[in-house]
Design a protein around this motif. Structure first.
Motif, PDB file in Angstrom:
ATOM      1  N   PHE A   1      -1.877 -20.902  62.334  1.00 20.16           N
ATOM      2  CA  PHE A   1      -1.208 -20.457  63.567  1.00 20.16           C
ATOM      3  C   PHE A   1      -1.067 -21.646  64.520  1.00 20.16           C
ATOM      4  O   PHE A   1      -1.932 -22.530  64.565  1.00 20.16           O
ATOM      5  CB  PHE A   1      -2.009 -19.367  64.257  1.00 20.16           C
ATOM      6  CG  PHE A   1      -2.027 -18.032  63.560  1.00 20.16           C
ATOM      7  CD1 PHE A   1      -1.563 -17.882  62.260  1.00 20.16           C
ATOM      8  CD2 PHE A   1      -2.519 -16.910  64.214  1.00 20.16           C
ATOM      9  CE1 PHE A   1      -1.581 -16.651  61.621  1.00 20.16           C
ATOM     10  CE2 PHE A   1      -2.544 -15.673  63.603  1.00 20.16           C
ATOM     11  CZ  PHE A   1      -2.091 -15.550  62.298  1.00 20.16           C
ATOM     12  N   THR A   2       0.004 -21.620  65.307  1.00 20.89           N
ATOM     13  CA  THR A   2       0.237 -22.662  66.298  1.00 20.89           C
ATOM     14  C   THR A   2       0.638 -22.032  67.628  1.00 20.89           C
ATOM     15  O   THR A   2       1.597 -21.252  67.674  1.00 20.89           O
ATOM     16  CB  THR A   2       1.348 -23.620  65.850  1.00 20.89           C
ATOM     17  OG1 THR A   2       1.023 -24.176  64.571  1.00 20.89           O
ATOM     18  CG2 THR A   2       1.514 -24.756  66.860  1.00 20.89           C
ATOM     19  N   ILE A   3      -0.097 -22.379  68.672  1.00 17.85           N
ATOM     20  CA  ILE A   3       0.261 -21.918  70.013  1.00 17.85           C
ATOM     21  C   ILE A   3       1.034 -23.027  70.716  1.00 17.85           C
ATOM     22  O   ILE A   3       0.708 -24.216  70.583  1.00 17.85           O
ATOM     23  CB  ILE A   3      -1.003 -21.514  70.819  1.00 17.85           C
ATOM     24  CG1 ILE A   3      -0.602 -20.841  72.136  1.00 17.85           C
ATOM     25  CG2 ILE A   3      -1.932 -22.690  71.033  1.00 17.85           C
ATOM     26  CD1 ILE A   3      -1.791 -20.219  72.879  1.00 17.85           C
TER      27      ILE A   3
ATOM     28  N   TYR B   1       4.197 -19.165  73.009  1.00 18.12           N
ATOM     29  CA  TYR B   1       4.522 -18.691  71.673  1.00 18.12           C
ATOM     30  C   TYR B   1       3.280 -18.733  70.780  1.00 18.12           C
ATOM     31  O   TYR B   1       2.362 -19.528  70.986  1.00 18.12           O
ATOM     32  CB  TYR B   1       5.599 -19.565  71.035  1.00 18.12           C
ATOM     33  CG  TYR B   1       6.892 -19.631  71.810  1.00 18.12           C
ATOM     34  CD1 TYR B   1       7.149 -20.692  72.672  1.00 18.12           C
ATOM     35  CD2 TYR B   1       7.848 -18.630  71.683  1.00 18.12           C
ATOM     36  CE1 TYR B   1       8.330 -20.761  73.392  1.00 18.12           C
ATOM     37  CE2 TYR B   1       9.033 -18.691  72.389  1.00 18.12           C
ATOM     38  CZ  TYR B   1       9.277 -19.748  73.240  1.00 18.12           C
ATOM     39  OH  TYR B   1      10.446 -19.804  73.952  1.00 18.12           O
ATOM     40  N   LEU B   2       3.306 -17.897  69.772  1.00 21.03           N
ATOM     41  CA  LEU B   2       2.326 -17.979  68.703  1.00 21.03           C
ATOM     42  C   LEU B   2       3.101 -17.958  67.390  1.00 21.03           C
ATOM     43  O   LEU B   2       3.637 -16.927  66.994  1.00 21.03           O
ATOM     44  CB  LEU B   2       1.321 -16.821  68.754  1.00 21.03           C
ATOM     45  CG  LEU B   2       0.194 -16.924  67.735  1.00 21.03           C
ATOM     46  CD1 LEU B   2      -0.725 -18.106  68.082  1.00 21.03           C
ATOM     47  CD2 LEU B   2      -0.617 -15.629  67.673  1.00 21.03           C
TER      48      LEU B   2
ATOM     49  N   LEU C   1       5.503 -14.829  67.754  1.00 21.02           N
ATOM     50  CA  LEU C   1       5.349 -13.978  68.927  1.00 21.02           C
ATOM     51  C   LEU C   1       5.700 -14.777  70.177  1.00 21.02           C
ATOM     52  O   LEU C   1       5.423 -15.977  70.247  1.00 21.02           O
ATOM     53  CB  LEU C   1       3.916 -13.468  69.040  1.00 21.02           C
ATOM     54  CG  LEU C   1       3.343 -12.738  67.828  1.00 21.02           C
ATOM     55  CD1 LEU C   1       1.916 -12.289  68.127  1.00 21.02           C
ATOM     56  CD2 LEU C   1       4.205 -11.565  67.444  1.00 21.02           C
ATOM     57  N   SER C   2       6.282 -14.086  71.138  1.00 21.32           N
ATOM     58  CA  SER C   2       6.621 -14.704  72.421  1.00 21.32           C
ATOM     59  C   SER C   2       6.005 -13.901  73.550  1.00 21.32           C
ATOM     60  O   SER C   2       5.862 -12.682  73.445  1.00 21.32           O
ATOM     61  CB  SER C   2       8.142 -14.750  72.615  1.00 21.32           C
ATOM     62  OG  SER C   2       8.777 -15.452  71.575  1.00 21.32           O
ATOM     63  N   CYS C   3       5.666 -14.598  74.608  1.00 11.15           N
ATOM     64  CA  CYS C   3       5.101 -13.950  75.791  1.00 11.15           C
ATOM     65  C   CYS C   3       5.688 -14.645  77.015  1.00 11.15           C
ATOM     66  O   CYS C   3       5.361 -15.800  77.297  1.00 11.15           O
ATOM     67  CB  CYS C   3       3.589 -14.053  75.774  1.00 11.15           C
ATOM     68  SG  CYS C   3       2.766 -13.415  77.248  1.00 11.15           S
TER      69      CYS C   3
ATOM     70  N   VAL D   1      -7.693 -15.369  69.475  1.00 12.74           N
ATOM     71  CA  VAL D   1      -6.922 -15.996  68.409  1.00 12.74           C
ATOM     72  C   VAL D   1      -6.633 -17.463  68.736  1.00 12.74           C
ATOM     73  O   VAL D   1      -6.916 -18.350  67.945  1.00 12.74           O
ATOM     74  CB  VAL D   1      -5.599 -15.242  68.174  1.00 12.74           C
ATOM     75  CG1 VAL D   1      -4.724 -15.981  67.169  1.00 12.74           C
ATOM     76  CG2 VAL D   1      -5.877 -13.822  67.708  1.00 12.74           C
ATOM     77  N   ALA D   2      -6.046 -17.706  69.912  1.00  9.73           N
ATOM     78  CA  ALA D   2      -5.655 -19.071  70.277  1.00  9.73           C
ATOM     79  C   ALA D   2      -5.481 -19.161  71.780  1.00  9.73           C
ATOM     80  O   ALA D   2      -5.203 -18.155  72.436  1.00  9.73           O
ATOM     81  CB  ALA D   2      -4.368 -19.475  69.575  1.00  9.73           C
TER      82      ALA D   2
END
Length: 113
Positions: A66-68, A78-79, A19-21, A47-48
């Motif tokens: 998961f990695t932020i 990003y996630l 995922l991108s933000c 979540v993170a």
């Protein structure tokens, strides 16, 4: 502050999605950013997070999977979601807070075989 999400979609159990933000309207390096999700019929949950000082935190349910991360040149957070499980199915939201919370528009993630 404006947060625009992209990515997500569908994956099989054990698969990966990212995922991108992308943010605008405020200096990215000063933002504390986080990801949250809302499963059907449940409340939104953490979540993170990635602080403007480089500290990251994860919910126990996603730790190790998961990695932020953040790219100040984009400026995007990003996630990366690996080893996905069916219980990761949810709508995912990015968030920041400047006196009040700002949310992305939400991105659905479906994990199913």
């Amino acid at each position: 502050v404006n947060l625009v999400q992209s990515g997500g979609g569908s994956a099989q159990p054990g698969g990966s999605l990212r995922l991108s933000c992308t943010t605008s309207g405020f200096r990215f390096s000063l933002l504390n950013l986080s990801w949250h999700r809302q499963r059907p019929g449940e409340e939104r949950e953490f979540v993170a997070s990635s602080s403007n000082e480089g500290t990251v935190n994860y919910a126990d349910s996603v730790k190790g999977r998961f990695t932020i991360s953040r790219d100040t040149t984009k400026p995007t957070v990003y996630l990366q979601m690996d080893s996905l499980k069916s219980e990761d199915t949810a709508i995912y939201y990015c968030k920041t807070r400047l006196y009040i919370p700002y949310w992305g528009q939400g991105t659905p993630v479906t994990v199913s075989s």
